[in-house]
Every structure is written in C-alpha cells, then in structure tokens.
Scaffold this motif. Structure first.
Motif, PDB file in Angstrom:
ATOM      1  N   ASP A   1       0.804  -1.219   0.000  1.00 36.25           N
ATOM      2  CA  ASP A   1       0.000   0.000   0.000  1.00 36.25           C
ATOM      3  C   ASP A   1       0.841   1.275   0.000  1.00 36.25           C
ATOM      4  OD1 ASP A   1       0.898  -0.575   2.553  1.00 36.25           O
ATOM      5  OD2 ASP A   1      -0.828   0.339   3.543  1.00 36.25           O
ATOM      6  N   LYS A   2       2.139   1.147   0.320  1.00 36.59           N
ATOM      7  CA  LYS A   2       2.970   2.355   0.440  1.00 36.59           C
ATOM      8  C   LYS A   2       4.190   2.300  -0.480  1.00 36.59           C
ATOM      9  CE  LYS A   2       1.370   3.197   5.129  1.00 36.59           C
ATOM     10  NZ  LYS A   2       1.690   3.223   6.561  1.00 36.59           N
ATOM     11  N   GLY A   3       3.979   1.682  -1.636  1.00 33.61           N
ATOM     12  CA  GLY A   3       5.085   1.491  -2.565  1.00 33.61           C
ATOM     13  C   GLY A   3       5.733   2.805  -2.982  1.00 33.61           C
ATOM     14  N   GLY A   4       4.932   3.836  -3.170  1.00 34.64           N
ATOM     15  CA  GLY A   4       5.472   5.111  -3.643  1.00 34.64           C
ATOM     16  C   GLY A   4       6.592   5.619  -2.761  1.00 34.64           C
ATOM     17  N   ARG A   5       6.345   5.657  -1.467  1.00 33.09           N
ATOM     18  CA  ARG A   5       7.360   6.208  -0.559  1.00 33.09           C
ATOM     19  C   ARG A   5       8.518   5.233  -0.313  1.00 33.09           C
ATOM     20  NH1 ARG A   5       3.163   6.850   4.319  1.00 33.09           N
ATOM     21  NH2 ARG A   5       1.804   6.918   2.483  1.00 33.09           N
ATOM     22  N   LYS A   6       8.280   3.924  -0.596  1.00 30.09           N
ATOM     23  CA  LYS A   6       9.304   2.910  -0.304  1.00 30.09           C
ATOM     24  C   LYS A   6      10.202   2.579  -1.492  1.00 30.09           C
ATOM     25  CE  LYS A   6       6.617   0.205   3.069  1.00 30.09           C
ATOM     26  NZ  LYS A   6       5.981  -1.123   3.259  1.00 30.09           N
ATOM     27  N   LEU A   7       9.934   3.177  -2.652  1.00 30.90           N
ATOM     28  CA  LEU A   7      10.676   2.781  -3.854  1.00 30.90           C
ATOM     29  C   LEU A   7      12.186   2.881  -3.670  1.00 30.90           C
ATOM     30  CD1 LEU A   7       8.903   4.140  -7.066  1.00 30.90           C
ATOM     31  CD2 LEU A   7       9.546   1.782  -6.541  1.00 30.90           C
ATOM     32  N   VAL A   8      12.661   3.987  -3.096  1.00 28.71           N
ATOM     33  CA  VAL A   8      14.111   4.169  -2.912  1.00 28.71           C
ATOM     34  C   VAL A   8      14.650   3.043  -2.030  1.00 28.71           C
ATOM     35  CG1 VAL A   8      15.893   5.663  -1.905  1.00 28.71           C
ATOM     36  CG2 VAL A   8      14.025   6.674  -3.251  1.00 28.71           C
ATOM     37  N   SER A   9      13.925   2.755  -0.971  1.00 28.74           N
ATOM     38  CA  SER A   9      14.335   1.705  -0.049  1.00 28.74           C
ATOM     39  C   SER A   9      14.381   0.334  -0.743  1.00 28.74           C
ATOM     40  CB  SER A   9      13.343   1.719   1.116  1.00 28.74           C
ATOM     41  OG  SER A   9      13.450   0.557   1.874  1.00 28.74           O
ATOM     42  N   TRP A  10      13.382   0.031  -1.556  1.00 23.90           N
ATOM     43  CA  TRP A  10      13.363  -1.251  -2.290  1.00 23.90           C
ATOM     44  C   TRP A  10      14.557  -1.346  -3.245  1.00 23.90           C
ATOM     45  CZ3 TRP A  10       7.480  -1.158  -3.997  1.00 23.90           C
ATOM     46  CH2 TRP A  10       6.680  -1.499  -2.904  1.00 23.90           C
ATOM     47  N   VAL A  11      14.809  -0.252  -3.977  1.00 23.85           N
ATOM     48  CA  VAL A  11      15.907  -0.287  -4.958  1.00 23.85           C
ATOM     49  C   VAL A  11      17.243  -0.477  -4.234  1.00 23.85           C
ATOM     50  CG1 VAL A  11      17.141   1.075  -6.686  1.00 23.85           C
ATOM     51  CG2 VAL A  11      14.633   1.058  -6.686  1.00 23.85           C
ATOM     52  N   MET A  12      17.408   0.197  -3.094  1.00 28.31           N
ATOM     53  CA  MET A  12      18.640   0.008  -2.319  1.00 28.31           C
ATOM     54  C   MET A  12      18.718  -1.429  -1.793  1.00 28.31           C
ATOM     55  SD  MET A  12      19.088   3.690  -0.400  1.00 28.31           S
ATOM     56  CE  MET A  12      20.719   3.249   0.228  1.00 28.31           C
ATOM     57  N   GLY A  13      17.573  -2.004  -1.450  1.00 29.14           N
ATOM     58  CA  GLY A  13      17.536  -3.400  -1.004  1.00 29.14           C
ATOM     59  C   GLY A  13      17.977  -4.366  -2.100  1.00 29.14           C
ATOM     60  N   ALA A  14      17.856  -3.938  -3.341  1.00 29.73           N
ATOM     61  CA  ALA A  14      18.297  -4.764  -4.472  1.00 29.73           C
ATOM     62  C   ALA A  14      19.775  -4.539  -4.772  1.00 29.73           C
ATOM     63  CB  ALA A  14      17.442  -4.460  -5.700  1.00 29.73           C
ATOM     64  N   GLY A  15      20.463  -3.756  -3.915  1.00 31.38           N
ATOM     65  CA  GLY A  15      21.919  -3.631  -4.033  1.00 31.38           C
ATOM     66  C   GLY A  15      22.406  -2.369  -4.732  1.00 31.38           C
ATOM     67  N   ILE A  16      21.505  -1.433  -4.991  1.00 32.25           N
ATOM     68  CA  ILE A  16      21.890  -0.203  -5.707  1.00 32.25           C
ATOM     69  C   ILE A  16      22.231   0.895  -4.697  1.00 32.25           C
ATOM     70  CG2 ILE A  16      20.982   1.612  -7.250  1.00 32.25           C
ATOM     71  CD1 ILE A  16      21.606  -1.000  -8.685  1.00 32.25           C
ATOM     72  N   LYS A  17      23.294   1.651  -4.972  1.00 40.10           N
ATOM     73  CA  LYS A  17      23.698   2.756  -4.098  1.00 40.10           C
ATOM     74  C   LYS A  17      22.771   3.957  -4.300  1.00 40.10           C
ATOM     75  CE  LYS A  17      28.487   1.966  -3.048  1.00 40.10           C
ATOM     76  NZ  LYS A  17      28.886   0.696  -3.697  1.00 40.10           N
ATOM     77  N   ARG A  18      22.567   4.740  -3.227  1.00 38.57           N
ATOM     78  CA  ARG A  18      21.657   5.889  -3.283  1.00 38.57           C
ATOM     79  C   ARG A  18      21.971   6.842  -4.411  1.00 38.57           C
ATOM     80  NH1 ARG A  18      18.688   8.947  -4.346  1.00 38.57           N
ATOM     81  NH2 ARG A  18      17.150  10.165  -3.201  1.00 38.57           N
ATOM     82  N   GLU A  19      23.276   7.047  -4.685  1.00 41.42           N
ATOM     83  CA  GLU A  19      23.640   8.059  -5.694  1.00 41.42           C
ATOM     84  C   GLU A  19      23.263   7.636  -7.115  1.00 41.42           C
ATOM     85  OE1 GLU A  19      25.707   6.727  -3.407  1.00 41.42           O
ATOM     86  OE2 GLU A  19      27.663   6.217  -4.269  1.00 41.42           O
ATOM     87  N   ALA A  20      22.906   6.378  -7.306  1.00 46.62           N
ATOM     88  CA  ALA A  20      22.480   5.926  -8.638  1.00 46.62           C
ATOM     89  C   ALA A  20      20.963   6.050  -8.820  1.00 46.62           C
ATOM     90  CB  ALA A  20      22.914   4.481  -8.848  1.00 46.62           C
ATOM     91  N   ILE A  21      20.292   6.626  -7.810  1.00 46.97           N
ATOM     92  CA  ILE A  21      18.819   6.712  -7.838  1.00 46.97           C
ATOM     93  C   ILE A  21      18.361   8.170  -7.890  1.00 46.97           C
ATOM     94  CG2 ILE A  21      16.668   6.073  -6.639  1.00 46.97           C
ATOM     95  CD1 ILE A  21      18.361   4.030  -5.019  1.00 46.97           C
ATOM     96  N   GLU A  22      17.465   8.454  -8.823  1.00 50.05           N
ATOM     97  CA  GLU A  22      16.800   9.767  -8.882  1.00 50.05           C
ATOM     98  C   GLU A  22      15.364   9.535  -8.445  1.00 50.05           C
ATOM     99  OE1 GLU A  22      16.101  11.955 -12.662  1.00 50.05           O
ATOM    100  OE2 GLU A  22      18.282  12.030 -12.660  1.00 50.05           O
ATOM    101  N   ALA A  23      14.899  10.260  -7.427  1.00 47.01           N
ATOM    102  CA  ALA A  23      13.569   9.969  -6.875  1.00 47.01           C
ATOM    103  C   ALA A  23      12.663  11.184  -6.912  1.00 47.01           C
ATOM    104  CB  ALA A  23      13.698   9.481  -5.435  1.00 47.01           C
ATOM    105  N   GLY A  24      11.392  10.950  -7.148  1.00 44.16           N
ATOM    106  CA  GLY A  24      10.403  12.020  -7.110  1.00 44.16           C
ATOM    107  C   GLY A  24       9.009  11.435  -6.903  1.00 44.16           C
ATOM    108  N   PHE A  25       8.018  12.312  -6.930  1.00 49.35           N
ATOM    109  CA  PHE A  25       6.625  11.864  -6.869  1.00 49.35           C
ATOM    110  C   PHE A  25       5.877  12.507  -8.025  1.00 49.35           C
ATOM    111  CE2 PHE A  25       8.033  11.378  -2.476  1.00 49.35           C
ATOM    112  CZ  PHE A  25       7.493  10.139  -2.143  1.00 49.35           C
ATOM    113  N   GLY A  26       4.975  11.750  -8.620  1.00 48.43           N
ATOM    114  CA  GLY A  26       4.139  12.285  -9.695  1.00 48.43           C
ATOM    115  C   GLY A  26       2.680  12.049  -9.342  1.00 48.43           C
ATOM    116  N   THR A  27       1.792  12.846  -9.907  1.00 50.98           N
ATOM    117  CA  THR A  27       0.382  12.742  -9.526  1.00 50.98           C
ATOM    118  C   THR A  27      -0.514  12.470 -10.727  1.00 50.98           C
ATOM    119  OG1 THR A  27      -0.002  15.095  -9.845  1.00 50.98           O
ATOM    120  CG2 THR A  27       0.681  14.398  -7.637  1.00 50.98           C
ATOM    121  N   TRP A  28      -1.665  11.946 -10.418  1.00 53.70           N
ATOM    122  CA  TRP A  28      -2.794  11.990 -11.346  1.00 53.70           C
ATOM    123  C   TRP A  28      -3.837  12.890 -10.710  1.00 53.70           C
ATOM    124  CZ3 TRP A  28      -2.983   5.963 -11.749  1.00 53.70           C
ATOM    125  CH2 TRP A  28      -2.143   5.525 -12.790  1.00 53.70           C
ATOM    126  N   CYS A  29      -4.459  13.712 -11.538  1.00 50.02           N
ATOM    127  CA  CYS A  29      -5.551  14.564 -11.046  1.00 50.02           C
ATOM    128  C   CYS A  29      -6.785  14.294 -11.885  1.00 50.02           C
ATOM    129  CB  CYS A  29      -5.158  16.038 -11.173  1.00 50.02           C
ATOM    130  SG  CYS A  29      -6.518  17.155 -10.750  1.00 50.02           S
TER     131      CYS A  29
END
Lengths: 288, 288
Positions: A186-214
């Motif tokens: 239910d909270k995948g949006g906010r956890k994406l960075v954490s999941w990607v790091m859990g897959a072995g990727i360093k923070r500096e290789a990740i660009e993170a943001g939020f996008g919306t639908w209206c």
C-alpha cells in the motif's frame, strides 16, 4: 528463485482494463521521457522492456517515442491482456513485431539473457507483488550496464477526494484492504528508494520524485468515476470485497452512488500520488 | 470588506524563511511557466502580481522569466520580509524597481486598481487564511480581463514519510493542528477548484492539477530536515505548540531526534502534495 509469489490478484476484467487505458507515457511515465530522449540521441536503436504492460497503452506510447528504429518488448503474466495490447499497438499504426512485440513473462523469472535491455520500465507492477525487491533484482539482471530502470508505483494511502463523501472514503479503504489481503503493497510510492537500495543499488544511482494523477476536469471525472463504478459493479472490487467479507451488496451500491455524486459535482477533485525513480545501473555492473 | 481575518500566524522567523528559500519558479510554480511563456510571446511587458511573496525567491525567479521588459510586483503583509526579499532580488542581479518592486499589502484589500495585472500569482497563501474565497475575489478584481490567476496550495494531509518514524508522524499532526488552530486550511490543495468556483468562476475557466515536492536526495533531505529542526528549536512550531498545550519541551526534542534520524537514512523520502490551478478571467469580466 521461488515461483510462490502473488499472482496479479485484481485480474484483467474489462472494468480493470478500462481504467488502465487512459494511461500514456506523458501522463504515466513523464519522469522517464527526458532520459529516453537523451538516450536516443546516442543510440537510436534503444531496446526497452516494459514489464506488466496490461492493455499496453503506456508500452505503445513509449514505442512511438522510440520510432523509427527503437523497440519495445512488452510483457505481462496473462495471455488475454497481451492479445489486447497487441491489437492496441496495431490500431495505433505500429508494426508488430518490428516496433513492439509482446511476450508472456513473470517479473520474477524474466525469460531474457543478462544485460539485454537499455531501459527496463515497470508502471504500478511492484505494488501487486509480495517481494518487490526480488523483482527489482531481476530487472537489474536483464538491464545493460549503464542502462536505466524506470519505476512508478502508487502510494495507495495518498489519495485525496473533494468532496470527501463517506462512501468514497469507504471505497478507498476497501481498495487498500483488498490490495494488502492479496499480498500487495500500500505504500510502494514512498518505499521505492528503499526497495531499490535493497536490491543492491547505491543511493547516488537513484533519482527519486513523486508524480500525480488529477481527476477533476469533466471528461477525466466521468472517465474515472465510470471505471470505478464498473470495478464495483462487475469487477474485482465487488468480487473480492464480498468474498473476503470486507463489504456487502448494499455497501457496494452505496459506493456506486458516491461515485455518481462525485462525478456530478463540478468542483470535485481526486488526487493520487505515485513514487517515481530512475535507477542507473553502473557501467561496471555486468550481470554474470 | 472586513479586516478581521487571520494574520500570518507562523511568522517570518529565520527558521521559517530558511524553509522558504529553497523555492523557485521551477520547483514551486511549474504549472504557471508554460502559460507565462505563451503570454510573453504576445506581450513582453507582462505585469505579474505575486501575493504573499515571503523571502521572494519565487517572485525573483518569476521576474527572471519576465526579463527584459516584464515586471513583478511582490507583496507581503510584513515589512521585514519585504526588505529581505528586496535584498534577494538585488543579490540576483535584478533591477529594483524596474524588474521587480515590493509593497506591503493584505490579500483581502489589495491597494491596486481594478483590472491591473496580466497575471496574479499566490503560492501557499490561501492555506493561511480563514476566508480564501474573499481573497480569490480580490485577486480577480485586480486581474485584467483575459488575464490569469495562478494558485498553488498545500494539501497538508497529503504528506508521506519513509521511514514512518512515530516522532515524524507526531510532528506532522502538530503542524496541522497549529495551522487549524490559527484559522488556516489543512485541505486547500483538494479544495482549490471549489474555492475558485465560490469566487464566481465557471469550471471551464479552471485548469486543475496536483504538484509535489520530494525530499530524498541527500542535499534536499539535509536542507529540509535542518529547516524543520530550526522550526522546532527556535521557530513558530515550538512556540505555538507549547503555548497551545499541543506538545512539550520533551515532545519537541523527540521530534528533533526524529528528523535527525530521517536525515541520516539514505533511503528516506518525504512526499508533499500541492493543489495547483490556473484560472482564466473571462475577457468580458471587467471589474467595476
């Protein structure tokens, strides 16, 4: 690798695919587009893997961006939806399999060689999985060193309605409860960075943001509201919600009325938030 | 028109303005920029009114978009922050008052003629007011027929943290409670369309969407976390929160520790949602 994972619990009933067909690269993969344009300037033959393509509207839209010589391979776990996606591609004038091709595949066991694709894309796929980190590892395996992984995942707790009709708040709760009961996130949006790091990727290789639908303009309101009513009347929400004892026939009808009222309100809005990340696979990270 | 409205409850302590200084047109008025570019092509002498400019970083950034011959008039209700905004404009190489000027004004009683500005802009101003609809009416009065009103308002309920530290959830609750206790609005983002319609505008003259801020990259995380700690240590949240009996010295220190932990977590994210609307004032709607 285990195959005892969650299936796509919500299924591909017409009510569900109708909801998906509004989606295009510009409203659902805007975070990827500048990276795609940049990658195309150095390699016009880009190979993009789109995982969990559903009815294929985002895949087709991405394939149009890759014309004339790039290619999209779109996968899903259900045969029937791949047929529909293929029909959609043909209806949009794309050549199959030259511009876009379709293949059944599980995100946990992608039937592709290591280091195969320039870009691996998945839109609202991880939120349906019980083990998103394993899925990201598998995406990384098939991505070329120096390539990109593009993810967009719903943060299902981040919905805001106006007016805040009690029946719509109940609809939202029901949707989240079904998602969780089926092993989804239910909270995948906010956890994406954490999941990607859990897959072995360093923070500096990740660009993170939020996008919306209206959903607020009359045509968007009508389109969204009708899709939600179909989900309630004939789709997975009615079936699962009643099966699981989370709602009743009367409860479903109340929610239908709620959506009708919301659709009729000129001042209505609905905001939905998705987490978005672009991950760069290091040029040195060749999968072996 | 009554002047018995909410003042700017949270004040302009350094802790608050630090938080505001990260803001620019591209991260906080992106919904306006395409309209601005289009308007400039037919009128290079655009007059933009920026209401509630605070330390002026968005105003200055908008004035840079209007160079060489457009003009921004930036207002606020506090003299001290206008001085600071003016210094910021000069430090960015803008000419005062040729490119940008500053004037004390209440949004409820703007000291300007009818039909004066091509664009009237306000960023996170209405959420501090007890009567946002009256403020929008006043903005419409000073906007030229055929001109635009651009609004962006926080939807304060739409925050998502990762990790979800209990002390940060308490911080969020405290912030919303103080806002409400001071007569402000916690759901402005989702209500913007409704407020604008309440000011007499038809739905078809309104373009609505949602925009986000994401704090996750190390520099953004540090910047945001430190600004929140300053708010807690020396700013309005400590003062108001303790005065109102909503928290204690110990509660404040727990929240400070929460922000420190969040800042130190490489996988941390914070998503914040703002409602955004562009309103077109009908060419026939001349204020009299």
């Amino acid at each position: 690798m285990t195959t005892q994972h969650t299936a796509y619990a919500i299924g591909h009933a017409p009510s569900q695919t109708k909801h998906h067909e509004w989606r295009t690269a510009s409203n659902s993969a805007a975070h990827l587009l500048p990276h795609l344009e940049k990658a195309l300037t150095s390699n016009p033959n880009l190979k993009l893997l789109d995982i969990g393509c559903g009815p294929g509207t985002i895949s087709v839209s991405l394939a149009q961006h890759l014309l004339p010589s790039g290619h999209v391979l779109a996968t899903d776990i259900a045969d029937e939806i791949l047929l529909r996606a293929k029909e959609h591609a043909i209806s949009k004038g794309l050549a199959v399999p030259e511009n876009i091709s379709f293949q059944k595949a599980s995100v946990y066991e992608l039937p592709f060689p290591h280091n195969e694709f320039d870009i691996v894309h998945a839109h609202q796929v991880l939120c349906h999985l019980d083990d998103p980190v394993s899925a990201i590892k598998e995406m990384l395996r098939v991505c070329k060193p120096g390539g990109l992984i593009s993810l967009r995942e719903s943060d299902m707790r981040m919905w805001c309605f106006w007016p805040e009709l009690p029946s719509l708040l109940k609809f939202h709760d029901l949707m989240v409860e079904i998602m969780l009961a089926n092993g989804g996130q239910d909270k995948g949006g906010r956890k994406l960075v954490s999941w990607v790091m859990g897959a072995g990727i360093k923070r500096e290789a990740i660009e993170a943001g939020f996008g919306t639908w209206c959903y607020s303009a009359p045509e968007d309101r009508r389109w969204w509201g009708e899709a939600m009513i179909e989900r309630l009347r004939t789709g997975w929400m009615r079936k699962k919600g009643i099966e699981m004892g989370l709602t009743t026939e009367e409860g479903v009808e109340e929610m239908v009325s709620g959506w009708r009222e919301w659709m009729s309100r000129e001042d209505a809005t609905l905001g939905i938030v998705n987490g978005e990340v672009i991950v760069k696979k290091a040029p040195s990270l060749s999968a072996a």
